[in-house]
Design a protein around this motif. Sequence first.
Motif, PDB file in Angstrom:
ATOM      1  N   GLU A   1      20.180  56.909 -11.862  1.00  9.05           N
ATOM      2  CA  GLU A   1      20.450  55.859 -12.652  1.00  9.05           C
ATOM      3  C   GLU A   1      20.060  56.766 -14.305  1.00  9.05           C
ATOM      4  N   ILE A   2      18.916  57.635 -13.948  1.00  8.88           N
ATOM      5  CA  ILE A   2      18.326  58.329 -15.228  1.00  8.88           C
ATOM      6  C   ILE A   2      18.623  59.183 -15.368  1.00  8.88           C
ATOM      7  N   LEU A   3      19.156  60.268 -14.401  1.00  5.43           N
ATOM      8  CA  LEU A   3      19.240  60.765 -13.792  1.00  5.43           C
ATOM      9  C   LEU A   3      20.763  61.534 -14.427  1.00  5.43           C
ATOM     10  N   ARG A   4      21.342  60.355 -14.135  1.00  6.53           N
ATOM     11  CA  ARG A   4      22.823  61.014 -13.825  1.00  6.53           C
ATOM     12  C   ARG A   4      23.318  60.218 -15.822  1.00  6.53           C
ATOM     13  N   GLY A   5      21.818  59.788 -16.630  1.00  2.00           N
ATOM     14  CA  GLY A   5      22.926  59.999 -17.670  1.00  2.00           C
ATOM     15  C   GLY A   5      22.870  58.152 -17.970  1.00  2.00           C
ATOM     16  N   ALA A   6      22.407  57.225 -16.984  1.00  2.00           N
ATOM     17  CA  ALA A   6      23.221  55.585 -17.306  1.00  2.00           C
ATOM     18  C   ALA A   6      22.551  55.222 -18.618  1.00  2.00           C
ATOM     19  N   SER A   7      23.704  54.430 -19.294  1.00  2.00           N
ATOM     20  CA  SER A   7      22.862  53.732 -20.218  1.00  2.00           C
ATOM     21  C   SER A   7      21.970  52.769 -20.242  1.00  2.00           C
ATOM     22  N   SER A   8      21.451  51.782 -20.941  1.00  2.00           N
ATOM     23  CA  SER A   8      20.493  51.367 -21.186  1.00  2.00           C
ATOM     24  C   SER A   8      20.636  49.570 -20.183  1.00  2.00           C
ATOM     25  N   SER A   9      22.313  49.764 -20.560  1.00  2.00           N
ATOM     26  CA  SER A   9      23.170  48.240 -19.787  1.00  2.00           C
ATOM     27  C   SER A   9      23.030  48.515 -18.697  1.00  2.00           C
ATOM     28  N   GLN A  10      23.453  49.541 -18.036  1.00  2.00           N
ATOM     29  CA  GLN A  10      23.628  50.191 -16.810  1.00  2.00           C
ATOM     30  C   GLN A  10      22.242  50.063 -15.607  1.00  2.00           C
ATOM     31  N   ILE A  11      21.324  50.548 -16.282  1.00  2.00           N
ATOM     32  CA  ILE A  11      19.519  50.485 -16.213  1.00  2.00           C
ATOM     33  C   ILE A  11      19.268  49.015 -15.849  1.00  2.00           C
ATOM     34  N   ARG A  12      19.818  48.331 -16.241  1.00  2.00           N
ATOM     35  CA  ARG A  12      19.268  46.826 -16.823  1.00  2.00           C
ATOM     36  C   ARG A  12      20.103  46.584 -15.844  1.00  2.00           C
ATOM     37  N   GLU A  13      20.921  46.349 -15.618  1.00  2.00           N
ATOM     38  CA  GLU A  13      21.924  46.112 -14.512  1.00  2.00           C
ATOM     39  C   GLU A  13      21.069  46.141 -13.203  1.00  2.00           C
ATOM     40  N   LYS A  14      21.413  47.606 -13.465  1.00  2.00           N
ATOM     41  CA  LYS A  14      20.719  47.727 -11.622  1.00  2.00           C
ATOM     42  C   LYS A  14      18.853  46.766 -11.631  1.00  2.00           C
ATOM     43  N   ALA A  15      18.710  46.589 -12.738  1.00  2.00           N
ATOM     44  CA  ALA A  15      17.114  46.715 -12.259  1.00  2.00           C
ATOM     45  C   ALA A  15      17.484  45.065 -12.019  1.00  2.00           C
ATOM     46  N   GLN A  16      17.999  44.623 -12.552  1.00  2.00           N
ATOM     47  CA  GLN A  16      18.118  42.968 -12.327  1.00  2.00           C
ATOM     48  C   GLN A  16      18.683  43.324 -10.772  1.00  2.00           C
ATOM     49  N   GLN A  17      19.598  43.600  -9.985  1.00  2.00           N
ATOM     50  CA  GLN A  17      19.994  43.545  -8.945  1.00  2.00           C
ATOM     51  C   GLN A  17      18.809  43.823  -7.702  1.00  2.00           C
ATOM     52  N   HIS A  18      17.616  44.468  -8.488  1.00  2.00           N
ATOM     53  CA  HIS A  18      16.438  44.709  -7.690  1.00  2.00           C
ATOM     54  C   HIS A  18      15.712  43.451  -7.585  1.00  2.00           C
ATOM     55  N   GLY A  19      15.940  42.448  -8.840  1.00  2.00           N
ATOM     56  CA  GLY A  19      14.913  41.293  -8.635  1.00  2.00           C
ATOM     57  C   GLY A  19      14.431  41.456 -10.522  1.00  2.00           C
TER      58      GLY A  19
END
Length: 535
Positions: free
Chosen positions: A488-506
């Motif tokens: 996500e960081i490498l593809r330049g994701a926004s903070s909300s996208q990174i947050r969403e992905k982290a929530q999926q991981h618990g």
Amino acid sequence: MRLEKYLVSNRLVSPDEMTLALSEYVQMPPVSLAHFTLNHELIERVPRDTLTKHMAIPLGRVGKTLTVALGDPFDIMALDELHAVTGLEIVPLVASEKDVQEALGRLAAQDNLGLDLEDVMRTSDSEVEVDHAQDSEESLEEMLESAEGAPVIRMVNIILVEALRSRASDIHLEPQERTFRLRYRVDGDLIERPNPPKSYQAAITSRIKIMADLDIAERRVPQDGRFKIRALGKEVDIRVSILPTVHGEKVVMRVLDKASLAPNLAALGLDTVAHEALSYAIAQPHGIILVTGPTGSGKTTTLYSCLQELNRPDVNIVTCEDPVEYQLPGINQVQVRTEVGLSFAAALRSILRQDPDIVLVGEIRDSETAEIAVKAALTGHLVLSTLHTNDAAGAVTRMIDMGIEPFLLASSLILAQAQRLYRKLCMACRKETTLSPEILKQNRIDPNFFGPAVIYRAVGCPKCNNTGYRGRGAIMEVLPVDDDIRTEILRGASSSQIREKAQQHGMVTLKEAGLIKVREGVTSLDAALEVTGGE
């Protein structure tokens, strides 16, 4: 040391359990002072030094009988002396030594802060403890017990000791047009105390400047300093900030008590997920760990707890801070001085030539510091630092905004964490409550989140100064950087996208962490939403 005192002080037995055991052993009824409002008329019947010597608190009188709480039920002289002083029959009860000492401390603080100007003026000159060289054995308590303190010195000492007794983190002395206001910050809230006389404003400010080695003649520009005091059985750093205002100089003193620092991560009281993620991150040989949150959210305390866990003879730890808050043994701490060119970036460059294993950067404020910190993490150092962002995912986008290339950040970042401090409910007076559906709907909380748990609200009692809260704890949102987050960081994701992905991981968000504390009965919903409502 008495056996029972040893067991309690080493936390092998709780004070309440020890009180019950002593009560059974000496056949004396137990009492808790948590809900007692002290009767000053009764207390005035006994000299204060007698109460202090025998750790006794008069609780109530019926006819010719006086009920007294004793912190030491084995003190056989106490009953005889109290009987001789009051002329009343004494009925003893066993209370915990801690409760009795806290009650005596509150009495002493009320006595001293309630002194009229005439009372203070009656006292004569005495020497003061200013602990720069740390070779003086005189303590602030001895000055308070003595009636020979010079008025200004005595007032400043009273203010400092009362701050320690009330667990204040900051002392505010604020010049107003007609008053000189005194306030303490306790558990995050400012509490007003009796004001020192306005006529003593300049003298009190000068006294504090002398203690902090500041220029007493300079009243036009801000000044910063620090000094040490020894009081209540501990040594405490006081950091002083002086700011010129239209009505005089405002003084803020930050109380830095090393004894209040958590000796390791386990002592921070984190939830299992946060503790495991943080423990794993600091065990890594290299990389960068970012702790985020607003001013006063406990970031420094968390980082120092990490350092204390990592502090071993075979590890070289160097910090650069502005200012150095707590001076820790075994750790090399550098004070940033921008006026002579020693900025965070300059200090960090020099530190990397000092063969460090672990580097703590007080705060990443600019792109230059961020760049050096990331390079240090990539070249085999473990770097810990803080950022001012609202959530853990925001730390990633803030570093990229500072000019760090996404591929460098993805390779170096181990963990980002956001935290807040919440107020803990006073266990002596909290009351059960029910939550209205409107409040849950308004704050977008799932009505089934709390399930069958008992929810409590704040009430207020003498033990918590009628606030309903006593002490603070940390809630954390911990974002470990795994392969998916790196992508996500490498593809330049926004903070909300990174947050969403982290929530999926618990990942547990700040708001969820706060609501879990409500469900556990540690805090109230109001206090949790106070620090996480906007998340």
